[in-house]
Design an enzyme around this catalytic site. Structure first.
Site, PDB file in Angstrom:
ATOM      1  N   ASP A 172       4.652   7.744  -2.754  1.00  0.00           N
ATOM      2  CA  ASP A 172       5.045   6.695  -3.687  1.00  0.00           C
ATOM      3  C   ASP A 172       5.537   7.310  -4.995  1.00  0.00           C
ATOM      4  O   ASP A 172       6.126   8.393  -4.995  1.00  0.00           O
ATOM      5  CB  ASP A 172       3.851   5.751  -3.909  1.00  0.00           C
ATOM      6  CG  ASP A 172       4.288   4.310  -4.030  1.00  0.00           C
ATOM      7  OD1 ASP A 172       4.858   3.954  -5.079  1.00  0.00           O
ATOM      8  OD2 ASP A 172       4.075   3.531  -3.081  1.00  0.00           O
ATOM      9  N   HIS A 227       3.448   1.913  -9.844  1.00  0.00           N
ATOM     10  CA  HIS A 227       3.460   1.410  -8.473  1.00  0.00           C
ATOM     11  C   HIS A 227       2.541   2.214  -7.563  1.00  0.00           C
ATOM     12  O   HIS A 227       1.720   1.676  -6.818  1.00  0.00           O
ATOM     13  CB  HIS A 227       4.901   1.426  -7.947  1.00  0.00           C
ATOM     14  CG  HIS A 227       5.101   0.765  -6.620  1.00  0.00           C
ATOM     15  ND1 HIS A 227       4.921   1.416  -5.425  1.00  0.00           N
ATOM     16  CD2 HIS A 227       5.490  -0.495  -6.303  1.00  0.00           C
ATOM     17  CE1 HIS A 227       5.183   0.599  -4.422  1.00  0.00           C
ATOM     18  NE2 HIS A 227       5.542  -0.574  -4.932  1.00  0.00           N
ATOM     19  N   GLU A 238     -12.566   4.117  -5.357  1.00  0.00           N
ATOM     20  CA  GLU A 238     -13.942   4.520  -5.060  1.00  0.00           C
ATOM     21  C   GLU A 238     -14.879   3.317  -5.004  1.00  0.00           C
ATOM     22  O   GLU A 238     -14.943   2.500  -5.934  1.00  0.00           O
ATOM     23  CB  GLU A 238     -14.435   5.514  -6.120  1.00  0.00           C
ATOM     24  CG  GLU A 238     -15.792   6.105  -5.802  1.00  0.00           C
ATOM     25  CD  GLU A 238     -16.213   7.176  -6.793  1.00  0.00           C
ATOM     26  OE1 GLU A 238     -17.294   7.769  -6.594  1.00  0.00           O
ATOM     27  OE2 GLU A 238     -15.451   7.425  -7.760  1.00  0.00           O
ATOM     28  N   SER A 383       4.591  -4.393  -0.836  1.00  0.00           N
ATOM     29  CA  SER A 383       4.092  -3.070  -1.233  1.00  0.00           C
ATOM     30  C   SER A 383       2.575  -3.021  -1.247  1.00  0.00           C
ATOM     31  O   SER A 383       1.973  -1.961  -1.023  1.00  0.00           O
ATOM     32  CB  SER A 383       4.590  -2.706  -2.639  1.00  0.00           C
ATOM     33  OG  SER A 383       5.869  -2.153  -2.612  1.00  0.00           O
TER      34      SER A 383
END
Length: 813
Positions: A172, A227, A238, A383
Site C-alpha cells: 500500500d 491509506h 494489536e 479498500s
C-alpha cells in the site's frame, strides 16, 4: 499447373509457405482509460533455455536502431525454472524495457513480437488507491468496530487467533511504524538489522521494517497518505493491549511494503511487491488498489507466481466505481475479489459489482488506525473491506496448514453468508459473490464442497461466428470436500445463444481431483443474427444435494476476423484488409503459421494507391500506428459448402473516400484453401477492386505488404523470383522454410524488398515509419528493381510489397 478460373481484372495473390522450396509456381460504461508508465513495457521470453541467450541477443539487435534507454531483467533475483508444474510461472523470463519518447509503444511491440521469441509485450499499468479515508474522528471508540461482529470475528477468535508465524503482506502507501496499535505487529527482519549491510543476502540492504518498492529504499513509512496505515490496522492492529482497536488477524503479523512513490524518481511497484512479499514469507497479501478493465498477461503471471508457485493467498478490493465491470487485480484468476456492504449487509451503492466478485465485507465507516501515533478514523470503500478478508485468510492459514492457497480462498468464499434476501441486494444476484464473509463458519465448517472450472476448450477456437455450433469441454476441479452426485449445467442469457447440450453428470469427485467432460461436451448454437464482436457471458451451475454454486466465463463471438487452417498453412483473414492480425492489434488474430508452429508474419495486408498522397491500407504509418483507411461493408465469413475449394471465406471493404488521402476503392475479397496435395501449402487471396470515384484511374497499383519473420526477424532475406512472379523470404540460418506472395493475375508485377531497420540510404526503410509516399513508391516499383533485402545475404529484419499495376480502371469498373 494450378490455374484459378478468374478473369484478369481481379488481383489474385497466392500466400504460401513450404518446408522445401521446389517449384512453388503451383501453390462501455467503464471509468477513464487506465494510466500507464510512460515509454516503458514488459515482455516475457519463450521458455526455450537452450536458445535463451541467443534469443536475447537477437532481441538486443532488433532493438538497436531505436536505441532503448535500458533493457533489464524484471526480477534479477529469480532463479530460472526449466521444469514447471501446471500453472507455475518462471519470473526469470520477464524483462522490462524503457524506450525513447519519440517512439510509439506499438512500434516497439511489433518489433518484439516479430522476433518470434516472446510470448507477450505489455505496457506497465499504474493503478490508483481506491479510496481516501475521512478526516480523523475525535469521539469515543465505543461501538465503532461494528464490522468485527458483522463478520463473526469474535466467535472466530474463540476457535483461532493466529500467531506470529502467519504474516500478511500489506502492499500500500506505507504505514506509521510508530503507531501504538501497529508497532508491535510488524514482522521485523532481525536477520538484517540497520547497519548498511545486506546481512541476510536477499538483495535488499537493511530491510528490517519491510521495504519501499516504489522508491527503492528500506523505509516503508507512510507519507501524508494514511491509506496504508488504515488498511494495516484493519488487518492486524494489536489486540488485548488496552488501546485503540483489534485487527481481524488478531495475533498474526504484517509486513509493510510501500508500492506508491513519494519521491519524484519513484514509480508504482505493486506487482514487484507481490513477488517480494511471496519470496519473504507472507502467507496472505492484501491489495487495496486497482484499475478498471485492463487485463494483463504479465500481471496474471505475477498473481500466479504468488498463489501457485509460493502458495500465498491474494486478496484484492473490487473497486469504488458504481457499475458492473471487471476491476484488476481483483478480477484476475486466483485472487479473492472483495466488494463492500454497509453495517446492515446492504450493497454500498457507489461500489463495483460483477460476476467476478467472490465475497463482500463491510466497507462503510470502517474504523482503524491512522495518522499520528494515537489517532484513529473511519475509512469508506472496498479498500477497507478487502483487509478484513485478508485477516480472515490469515486465521484460516493457521487453522488449516495443509490447505493450499486456493483451498483457503474457496473455504472463505463457500462459507459466506447469503445476503441476497436483502431488498437492496436482490437486483444484484450473483454479482456480490457468495455473500458476506463469516469467519466462524469458515473455520468450523470442514465438510464444504467447492468445485471450480479451471479450463475450457472450444472446438472453434477464437473463430466462433454467427451460425456456428460450438462444443465446450470444461475441466472441473474439486478443491474441498468430495462430491457424490455433482451435476454441472451451462446457461447463457444472451438471446443469440441456444444451449443444445446443457448438462454434464460429473458424479463423484474426490478432494483435489479434476474431471473433464470430453465425452459429454456442452453444445451451443450461435444465432446468425449475432452482432459483430459480441461478448457472451456463460454460467456454470453446480449442484450436489444441498450444495449449489455458480461460476461465469466469457467468450468473444462473431469477431470481424477468422482463421483458415485447413492445410499446413494457417492464416487469419480480417475485415479490414489485413492478414495475420487486425493491423497492429496482435490480440485480434492468430497470425500466419506453418504446421501449427509459431507465427511467421508480424504484419500483412492489402495496399491500394493511385498517387503518393492517395494510398488506402491498414498497415503501419509514419508514426508506426495502423492507418485504418478501410471500413467493412460485410465482415469476413466462411462460405458454406464451397465447390471451388475445401474452405473459402469472403468479405467486403471500402476505403474512407472522399477523404483526400483515400484512393477511392470498393473491394470484395475472398480467400481459398485446399486440404490435400499438391495444393496444401498455400492460401489463395482474391481482391476484386472497383473504382468508387467519378474519375478514371490510370496506373492503379495494388499489392500485399508482408513483414515476414521466419524463425525470428533479424536474420531474414527477401527476394524476387521473376520466373514465377513471386516475392519470397527465408532465414539465412534455416534454408528449409520459405514464405511469400506470388502474383496469379495477368497484370504487370511489381515488387519492392525492404530492409526494415537499415539498408542502402537510397532505399525505403521502416525504422522511421511508413508514409503514404513510401507505400506508393513500393507499390509502383518495377519488380526487377530493389528486388532483394537482407544486407547482401547476411540477414536483417525485412518486409516486401508484392503486387501489380492495373493500367486503367473506369468509374464503377
Amino acid at each position: 499447373m494450378f490455374t484459378p478460373p478468374f478473369f484478369n481484372k481481379i488481383l489474385c495473390l497466392i500466400l504460401f509457405s513450404s518446408i522445401c522450396f521446389v517449384g512453388l509456381a503451383q501453390q462501455s460504461g467503464l471509468p477513464a482509460t487506465p494510466n500507464t508508465k510512460p515509454h516503458t513495457l514488459v515482455f516475457k521470453m519463450k521458455p526455450d533455455y537452450e536458445l535463451l541467450s541467443y534469443s536475447l541477443e537477437e532481441i538486443k539487435n532488433i532493438l538497436a536502431p531505436i536505441k532503448p534507454v535500458y533493457l533489464k531483467q524484471k526480477f534479477p533475483n529469480a532463479t530460472p525454472q526449466p521444469f514447471l508444474k501446471p500453472g507455475e510461472v518462471d519470473l526469470a523470463l520477464i524483462y522490462e524495457l524503457e524506450y525513447s519518447p519519440g517512439i510509439t509503444f506499438n512500434k516497439v511491440k511489433a518489433l518484439l513480437l516479430g522476433a518470434g521469441v516472446v510470448t507477450y509485450v505489455e505496457q506497465l499499468n499504474i493503478p490508483e488507491i481506491l479510496k481516501m479515508p475521512n478526516d480523523p474522528l475525535a469521539d469515543s471508540l465505543s461501538g465503532t468496530q461494528y464490522y468485527l461482529k458483522t463478520i463473526k470475528a469474535y466467535k472466530a477468535w474463540d476457535v483461532q487467533r493466529g500467531d506470529s508465524t502467519i504474516v500478511i503482506g500489506v502492499l500500500d502507501t506505507g504505514i506509521n511504524l510508530n503507531h501504538e496499535d501497529l508497532k508491535n505487529k510488524i514482522k521485523y527482519n532481525y536477520a538484517d538489522p540497520i547497519n548498511g549491510l545486506d546481512d541476510d543476502k536477499d538483495g535488499y540492504v537493511d530491510n528490517f521494517y519491510g521495504w519501499d518498492m516504489a522508491d527503492n529504499d528500506n523505509n516503508p513509512t507512510a507519507d501524508v497518505n494514511a491509506h496504508g496505515t488504515l488498511v494495516s490496522g484493519i488487518v492486524a492492529a494489536e489486540a488485548n493491549n488496552g488501546k485503540g482497536i483489534a485487527g481481524v488477524a488478531f495475533n498474526c503479523k504484517i509486513l509493510p511494503i510501500k508500492v506508491f512513490a513519494s519521491k519524484a524518481k519513484g514509480s508504482f511497484a505493486g506487482y514487484e511487491a507481490i513477488v517480494y512479499a511471496a519470496d519473504h514469507g507472507c502467507k496472505v497479501i492484501n491489495l487495496s488498489w486497482g484499475t478498471p478493465g485492463l487485463n494483463s498477461a504479465y500481471e496474471q503471471d505475477i498473481i500466479n507466481y504468488a498463489v501457485i508457485n509460493k502458495n500465498v493467498v491474494v486478496v484484492a478490493a473490487a473497486g469504488n466505481t458504481a457499475g458492473d465491470f471487471d476491476f484488476y487485480p481483483a478480477s484476475y484468476d486466483n485472487v479473492i475479489s472483495v466488494t463492500s456492504v454497509d453495517g446492515s449487509d446492504n450493497r454500498v451503492k457507489s461500489h463495483t459489482y460483477s460476476n467476478k466478485i467472490d465475497v463482500v465485507a463491510p466497507g462503510a465507516g470502517v474504523w482503524s488506525t491512522v495518522g499520528s501515533n494515537t489517532r484513529y478514523a473511519a475509512g469508506h470503500g472496498t479498500s477497507f473491506a478487502s483487509p478484513q478478508v485478508a485477516g480472515a485468510a490469515a486465521l484460516l492459514s493457521k487453522q488449516f496448514p495443509h490447505y493450499t492457497a486456493r483451498q483457503i480462498a474457496e473455504q472463505l468464499r463457500i462459507t459466506a453468508d447469503n445476503i441476497y434476501q436483502k431488498p437492496a441486494n436482490t437486483p444484484f444476484q450473483e454479482r456480490l459473490g457468495r455473500g458476506r464473509i463469516n469467519i466462524f463458519r469458515a473455520l468450523t465448517e470442514t465438510n464444504a464442497i467447492s468445485v471450480r472450472n479451471i479450463e475450457n476448450q472450444f472446438n472453434k477456437g477464437n473463430s466462433l461466428v454467427a451460425g456456428d455450433t460450438l462444443t465446450i469441454s470444461g475441466t472441473f476441479s474439486n478443491l474441498l470436500a468430495p462430491t457424490a452426485n455433482l451435476q454441472v449445467t451451462l446457461s447463457c442469457t444472451s438471446p443469440y445463444v441456444t444451449i443444445l447440450q446443457p448438462r454434464f453428470e460429473a458424479g463423484s469427485i474426490t478432494t483435489a481431483q479434476s474431471v473433464t467432460n470430453t465425452t459429454q461436451p456442452f453444445v451451443v448454437y450461435l444465432s446468425p443474427d449475432t452482432p459483430l464482436n459480441t461478448v457472451l457471458n456463460f454460467r456454470y451451475g453446480y449442484s450436489d444435494g444441498a450444495y449449489t454454486d455458480y461460476q461465469y466465463f466469457k467468450i468473444a463471438a462473431n469477431p470481424d476476423y477468422l482463421t483458415i487452417n485447413v492445410n499446413t498453412l494457417g492464416v487469419t483473414i480480417t475485415s479490414k484488409g489485413n492478414i495475420g492480425y487486425n493491423g497492429l492489434n496482435f490480440e485480434q488474430g492468430d497470425g500466419v503459421f506453418y504446421k501449427k508452429g509459431n507465427p511467421i508474419l508480424a504484419e500483412g495486408g492489402l495496399m491500394v494507391g493511385i498517387s503518393p498522397s492517395r494510398v488506402s491500407d491498414n498497415i503501419r504509418n509514419q508514426v508506426m500506428e495502423s492507418d485504418n483507411n478501410y471500413y467493412q461493408l460485410a465482415p469476413v465469413r466462411f462460405l458454406p459448402n464451397p465447390d471451388f475449394a475445401d474452405i473459402a471465406a469472403q468479405g467486403v471493404i471500402q476505403d474512407s473516400f472522399p477523404s483526400a488521402k483515400a484512393a477511392g476503392v470498393h473491394i470484395s475479397h475472398r480467400a481459398y484453401a485446399w486440404k490435400d496435395e499438391p495444393n496444401h501449402k498455400f492460401v489463395l487471396l482474391e481482391y476484386k477492386i472497383t473504382n468508387n470515384t467519378l474519375s478514371p484511374f490510370e496506373n492503379l497499383y495494388a499489392g500485399m505488404f508482408t513483414d515476414w519473420d521466419i524463425d525470428g526477424a533479424f536474420r531474414n532475406v527477401a527476394d524476387w523470383d521473376s520466373v514465377h512472379q513471386m516475392g519470397y523470404t527465408y532465414n539465412v540460418d534455416r534454408r528449409n522454410v520459405y514464405a511469400g506472395i506470388k502474383l496469379l493475375s495477368d497484370f504487370t508485377a511489381t515488387h519492392y524488398a525492404i530492409d526494415n531497420l537499415y539498408g542502402p540510404n537510397a532505399n525505403i526503410t521502416l525504422s522511421d515509419g511508413f508514409s503514404d509516399a513510401k507505400k506508393y513508391r513500393a507499390l509502383a516499383n518495377p519488380a526487377h528493381k530493389n528486388r532483394k533485402a537482407g544486407l547482401n545475404g547476411i540477414g536483417n529484419d525485412v518486409s516486401a510489397v508484392t503486387g501489380a499495376r492495373i493500367p486503367y480502371l473506369a468509374p464503377g469498373e
